[in-house]
Design a protein around this motif. Structure first.
Motif, mmCIF file in Angstrom:
data_model
loop_
_atom_site.group_PDB
_atom_site.id
_atom_site.type_symbol
_atom_site.label_atom_id
_atom_site.label_comp_id
_atom_site.label_asym_id
_atom_site.label_seq_id
_atom_site.Cartn_x
_atom_site.Cartn_y
_atom_site.Cartn_z
ATOM 1 N N ASN A 87 0.784 -1.233 0.000
ATOM 2 C CA ASN A 87 0.000 0.000 0.000
ATOM 3 C C ASN A 87 0.816 1.283 0.000
ATOM 4 N N ASP A 88 2.050 1.220 -0.447
ATOM 5 C CA ASP A 88 2.790 2.458 -0.664
ATOM 6 C C ASP A 88 2.301 3.033 -1.983
ATOM 7 N N CYS A 89 1.796 4.253 -1.960
ATOM 8 C CA CYS A 89 1.127 4.821 -3.139
ATOM 9 C C CYS A 89 1.743 6.163 -3.529
ATOM 10 N N PHE A 90 2.224 6.235 -4.752
ATOM 11 C CA PHE A 90 2.682 7.485 -5.355
ATOM 12 C C PHE A 90 1.629 7.877 -6.381
ATOM 13 N N PHE A 91 1.100 9.094 -6.284
ATOM 14 C CA PHE A 91 0.048 9.479 -7.215
ATOM 15 C C PHE A 91 0.194 10.936 -7.636
ATOM 16 N N ILE B 75 -7.627 -2.608 -8.706
ATOM 17 C CA ILE B 75 -8.367 -2.770 -7.448
ATOM 18 C C ILE B 75 -8.454 -1.435 -6.721
ATOM 19 N N LEU B 76 -7.378 -0.656 -6.784
ATOM 20 C CA LEU B 76 -7.398 0.675 -6.165
ATOM 21 C C LEU B 76 -8.500 1.531 -6.771
ATOM 22 N N TRP B 77 -8.571 1.583 -8.102
ATOM 23 C CA TRP B 77 -9.595 2.415 -8.743
ATOM 24 C C TRP B 77 -10.998 1.923 -8.404
ATOM 25 N N LYS B 78 -11.167 0.626 -8.298
ATOM 26 C CA LYS B 78 -12.471 0.080 -7.918
ATOM 27 C C LYS B 78 -12.847 0.527 -6.506
ATOM 28 N N LYS B 79 -11.878 0.499 -5.585
ATOM 29 C CA LYS B 79 -12.122 0.937 -4.211
ATOM 30 C C LYS B 79 -12.485 2.416 -4.172
ATOM 31 N N VAL B 80 -11.730 3.224 -4.918
ATOM 32 C CA VAL B 80 -11.987 4.669 -4.927
ATOM 33 C C VAL B 80 -13.392 4.956 -5.422
ATOM 34 N N LYS B 81 -13.754 4.382 -6.557
ATOM 35 C CA LYS B 81 -15.017 4.731 -7.217
ATOM 36 C C LYS B 81 -16.237 4.112 -6.561
ATOM 37 N N TYR B 82 -16.109 2.878 -6.074
ATOM 38 C CA TYR B 82 -17.295 2.147 -5.620
ATOM 39 C C TYR B 82 -17.403 2.009 -4.109
ATOM 40 N N GLU B 83 -16.364 2.393 -3.383
ATOM 41 C CA GLU B 83 -16.402 2.201 -1.938
ATOM 42 C C GLU B 83 -16.000 3.442 -1.149
ATOM 43 N N ILE C 83 -8.411 10.882 -0.618
ATOM 44 C CA ILE C 83 -8.452 9.423 -0.570
ATOM 45 C C ILE C 83 -7.115 8.830 -0.993
ATOM 46 N N LEU C 84 -6.578 9.301 -2.104
ATOM 47 C CA LEU C 84 -5.308 8.767 -2.586
ATOM 48 C C LEU C 84 -4.167 9.059 -1.617
ATOM 49 N N SER C 85 -4.238 10.199 -0.942
ATOM 50 C CA SER C 85 -3.191 10.537 0.035
ATOM 51 C C SER C 85 -3.267 9.665 1.283
ATOM 52 N N GLU C 86 -4.429 9.059 1.523
ATOM 53 C CA GLU C 86 -4.614 8.229 2.713
ATOM 54 C C GLU C 86 -4.365 6.746 2.460
ATOM 55 N N VAL C 87 -4.094 6.382 1.211
ATOM 56 C CA VAL C 87 -3.785 4.983 0.914
ATOM 57 C C VAL C 87 -2.484 4.607 1.620
ATOM 58 N N GLY C 88 -2.527 3.519 2.355
ATOM 59 C CA GLY C 88 -1.375 3.108 3.145
ATOM 60 C C GLY C 88 -1.381 3.680 4.540
ATOM 61 N N SER D 45 -4.849 5.532 6.567
ATOM 62 C CA SER D 45 -6.165 5.143 7.072
ATOM 63 C C SER D 45 -6.923 4.249 6.094
ATOM 64 N N LEU D 46 -6.466 4.187 4.860
ATOM 65 C CA LEU D 46 -7.108 3.359 3.841
ATOM 66 C C LEU D 46 -6.103 2.343 3.311
ATOM 67 N N CYS D 47 -6.422 1.077 3.466
ATOM 68 C CA CYS D 47 -5.509 0.025 3.025
ATOM 69 C C CYS D 47 -6.271 -1.073 2.298
ATOM 70 N N ILE D 48 -5.591 -1.719 1.395
ATOM 71 C CA ILE D 48 -6.146 -2.846 0.648
ATOM 72 C C ILE D 48 -5.357 -4.096 1.023
ATOM 73 N N ALA D 49 -6.058 -5.157 1.369
ATOM 74 C CA ALA D 49 -5.404 -6.408 1.763
ATOM 75 C C ALA D 49 -5.116 -7.238 0.512
ATOM 76 N N PHE D 50 -4.023 -6.921 -0.141
ATOM 77 C CA PHE D 50 -3.659 -7.650 -1.350
ATOM 78 C C PHE D 50 -3.171 -9.060 -1.001
#
Length: 223
Positions: free
Chosen positions: A99-103, A173-181, A201-206, A208-213
């Motif tokens: 969940n390290d995210c550069f955007f 999966i990230l885009w799906k989470k952003v748009k639908y959740e 939202i994108l700044s919080e990935v990793g 307060s917002l994480c995806i269990a890959f």
């Protein structure tokens, strides 16, 4: 539309009412797909052993035409979403399985040259040898070839997925989470509100917002 009897029968036999997943109409050549998956399996194993870092990259857009499919509604209440064309925010993200995210985002037209600039900026942040996994879009291959030498000098190497294989890219999966959740009904109030919400939202990935890959497994990549 299913009747109540049909729904009960489906549930009784283990069926679930869920969103239908879209897939690409075309499929990659099996031999190319298998070789690419084997290579990706090796890279993912190196990443698990902390020998390299792996990021997956892709772009997406969010606009005032909502994609939120469900919302809690109470008796005598109707939740509606005003929609309109426009207000698009283009997003480009590089994401690792931890969940390290550069955007980066852009309200103007996004092309391969702009994406290449963002990758060049990303190449200045590397801790060690890094592999960036991208979709095998012809526009990417042509626009990036002049940058490969510089990126590789900085320890960044590009790995292109096989054609027609978006399911291998975890950024989907990230885009799906952003748009639908993660986006809420209130976030579609206007353009500025939506753009601010997406960037937050994108700044919080990793954080307060994480995806269990799940770990990459070649056995799970078959069509």
């Amino acid at each position: 539309m299913f009747s109540s009897n049909s729904s009960s029968l489906c549930k009784k036999n283990g069926g679930r009412f869920k969103r239908v997943r879209r897939v690409t109409k075309r499929q990659p050549a099996p031999e190319v797909y298998d070789i690419k998956c084997e290579c990706l399996d090796v890279l993912e194993d190196l990443s698990r052993r902390d020998a390299i870092d792996i990021y997956y990259g892709d772009e997406a857009g969010v606009s005032l035409y909502p994609t939120i499919p469900y919302a809690w509604q109470f008796p005598d209440e109707e939740v509606v979403l005003p929609s309109e064309r426009g207000g698009r925010l283009n997003c480009f993200a590089l994401l690792s399985r931890d969940n390290d995210c550069f955007f980066r985002t852009n309200e103007e037209k996004v092309d391969a040259a702009w994406i290449a600039d963002q990758i060049t900026e990303f190449s200045l942040t590397l801790r060690r040898t890094t592999v960036l996994v991208l979709d095998n879009a012809s526009v990417h291959v042509k626009a990036f070839k002049d940058h490969f030498s510089l990126w590789e000098e900085r320890g960044l190497f590009i790995f292109f997925l096989p054609p027609y294989s978006p399911h291998l890219n975890i950024v989907e999966i990230l885009w799906k989470k952003v748009k639908y959740e993660w986006l809420q009904v209130k976030d579609y109030a206007d353009k500025n509100t939506l753009h601010e919400a997406v960037r937050y939202i994108l700044s919080e990935v990793g954080k307060s917002l994480c995806i269990a890959f799940q770990p990459f497994k070649k056995s799970l990549t078959q069509f």
